[in-house]
Write a protein that holds these residues in place. Structure first.
Motif, short mmCIF file in Angstrom:
data_model
loop_
_atom_site.label_atom_id
_atom_site.label_comp_id
_atom_site.label_asym_id
_atom_site.label_seq_id
_atom_site.Cartn_x
_atom_site.Cartn_y
_atom_site.Cartn_z
N THR A 1 77.37 17.47 50.01
CA THR A 1 76.02 17.41 49.62
C THR A 1 75.08 18.47 49.83
OG1 THR A 1 75.49 16.24 51.68
CG2 THR A 1 76.27 14.86 50.07
N GLU A 2 75.39 19.42 50.79
CA GLU A 2 74.39 20.43 51.04
C GLU A 2 74.22 21.07 49.74
OE1 GLU A 2 73.92 24.03 54.45
OE2 GLU A 2 75.67 22.56 54.20
N ASN B 1 73.72 20.45 46.96
CA ASN B 1 72.62 19.96 45.95
C ASN B 1 71.28 20.57 46.04
OD1 ASN B 1 74.20 17.94 44.71
ND2 ASN B 1 73.92 16.43 46.41
N GLN B 2 71.16 20.69 47.35
CA GLN B 2 69.79 21.48 47.88
C GLN B 2 69.62 22.92 47.20
OE1 GLN B 2 68.27 20.82 51.50
NE2 GLN B 2 67.36 22.91 51.66
N VAL C 1 68.95 15.34 47.01
CA VAL C 1 68.83 15.61 48.27
C VAL C 1 67.82 14.63 48.93
CG1 VAL C 1 67.65 17.55 49.80
CG2 VAL C 1 69.07 18.02 47.70
N ASN D 1 62.33 15.51 53.82
CA ASN D 1 62.53 16.79 53.46
C ASN D 1 61.26 17.25 52.62
OD1 ASN D 1 62.97 19.49 52.63
ND2 ASN D 1 64.95 19.20 52.62
#
Length: 447
Positions: free
Chosen positions: A163-164, A166-167, A189, A196
């Motif tokens: 998923t990191e 995606n940012q 995210v 965030n």
């Protein structure tokens, strides 16, 4: 019976504690064994490398330890050596050497070296998640966002559960101003990391750009108190309110920003500039001048601040001039009527007709004086530009059509040289800004 239960319970607890202690010792023993094993490998490798600096097995063994322990400086040197000798040593895994050299360089913030190594690694092994992921991050830091996206897409296909990425994908599209494309990634995210603030702010900016202004405004207003993104959020909220002519709320946004601490100078200047313009739109000239002068003290020559200070200082001293420029139609017409009465002092003025056009207003009036009588046509321009002879010729034609004896053209700007020449020998007077200002100062709107 109760005594027996107590004895059994105590015995069980003692056994559990002994087991935990034994487990702890075993864990500690494993760590010690691992550390001893690494030390042994390093000593053996150093011994071999002292005799043969290009001993591939020794280099690979120490490289593995440096990489797993994140000793990036030693890791970079080791894998660079392996990469450099790979042409003469076919047993070297070139893709791995280049990849780990690049990852080490990345963590050492040597991004050009990182790019060189990682590009070779991806070319040799295009299906490496690590290679594509770190190459994408290196491109991102070097602001080569289009290439970073290609790498991140590949990495995502190799490890969809990560998923990191995606940012980074969302931020790359955002930096490229591809706002519609960035939104799905930024939303994902936020689903995992709702706190965030950077992603939340960027998402609101993107929503503004794709026509989702109302949703974006709610986010900006939510972020206004934030110590990091508050000032920028106030600025964006103010811009949004200005677009809808909601200057009252725009002023509130900007004033909230000015109460925040540690606002970067560039953002502070933007906020004060927009705040002063919003106040001008609300006819609060004196307060607007306070912020404009504050800008001058910090940054000389910022945008058109110097010109605004000169212009609105004059307006602040001449309320009627302020009305002439900025007031609504009804107040402007009332001022023009007063202007005519002041222009023909000690005369009786009877207004016969008032017509409002997009560029000006016209007033037909009869003037009665002890010495003369006349029918006059006044035209008032609010523009501050130069008015050419085309307009004056048209005005002269209108003067004949309505059968007036004389015409007076008034402007906040000036008339061209050809316009002045056209009036020679014709019953037309031209009044420019300086004369207009003097007459306006004499007018008492309360009388």
């Amino acid at each position: 019976m109760s005594i027996l239960l107590a004895i059994i319970t105590a015995a069980v607890l003692i056994i559990i504690l002994m087991m935990l202690k034994t487990g702890s010792k075993a864990s500690g023993g494993k760590k010690k064994d691992t550390k001893k094993a690494k030390t042994s490998v390093l000593r053996d490798a150093e011994r071999k490398l002292a005799h043969d600096p290009h001993n591939v097995t020794a280099l690979q063994n120490v490289g593995e330890i440096y990489f797993s322990d994140k000793l990036w400086d030693n890791c970079f040197k080791t894998y660079k050596t392996l990469f450099d000798i790979s042409a003469a040593h076919v047993e070297v895994n070139v893709a791995q050497a280049a990849r780990r050299m690049g990852i080490a360089a990345f963590n050492l913030e040597q991004y050009d070296e990182a790019l060189n190594g990682l590009m070779v690694s991806v070319k040799k092994d295009p299906d490496s998640f690590e290679g594509n992921y770190y190459l994408g991050r290196a491109f991102y830091i070097k602001e080569i966002y289009d290439k970073a996206i290609i790498c991140f897409k590949k990495a995502k296909s190799l490890m969809p559960e990560n998923t990191e990425i995606n940012q980074f994908m969302g931020l790359c599209f955002f930096k490229l101003q591809k706002y519609r494309e960035c939104l799905p990634f930024l939303k994902r995210v936020l689903e995992e990391h709702p706190d965030n603030k950077e992603i939340l702010f960027n998402m609101a900016v993107a929503m503004t750009e794709v026509g989702m202004g109302e949703k974006a405004l709610k986010v900006f207003m939510h972020l206004r108190p934030d110590p990091q993104f508050g000032a920028q959020s106030c600025l964006e909220a103010g811009k949004t309110h200005e677009k809808t002519k909601d200057f009252v709320n725009a002023v509130k946004d900007y004033e909230i920003a000015l109460k925040l601490e540690n606002v970067p100078e560039q953002i502070s200047l933007q906020i004060k500039y927009r705040l002063s313009n919003a106040l001008i739109a609300m006819n609060d000239i004196s307060k607007a001048l306070v912020y404009l002068r504050q800008i001058q003290e910090v940054k000389t020559g910022y945008k058109d601040v110097d010109a605004l200070v000169v212009r609105y200082s004059e307006l602040n001293q001449n309320k009627n001039l302020q009305t002439y420029i900025m007031a609504g139609t009804s107040d402007f017409v009332a001022l023009c009527r007063k202007f005519i009465s002041t222009y023909y002092k000690n005369s009786f003025v009877k207004v016969e007709d008032v017509s409002v056009a997009s560029e000006s207003i016209e007033i037909i009036c009869s003037i009665e004086n002890p010495k003369w009588e006349a029918r006059q046509l006044f035209r008032f321009y609010r523009t501050q530009t130069v008015i050419g002879d085309v307009y004056i010729r048209e005005f002269h034609g209108k003067l004949r059509d309505v059968k007036c004896d004389q015409g007076i053209c008034v402007t906040l700007g000036s008339f061209s040289e050809s316009a002045h020449k056209f009036t020679d020998g014709r019953p037309i007077d031209l009044i420019e800004k300086d004369q207009l200002s003097k007459i306006l100062k004499k007018i008492n709107m309360l009388g």
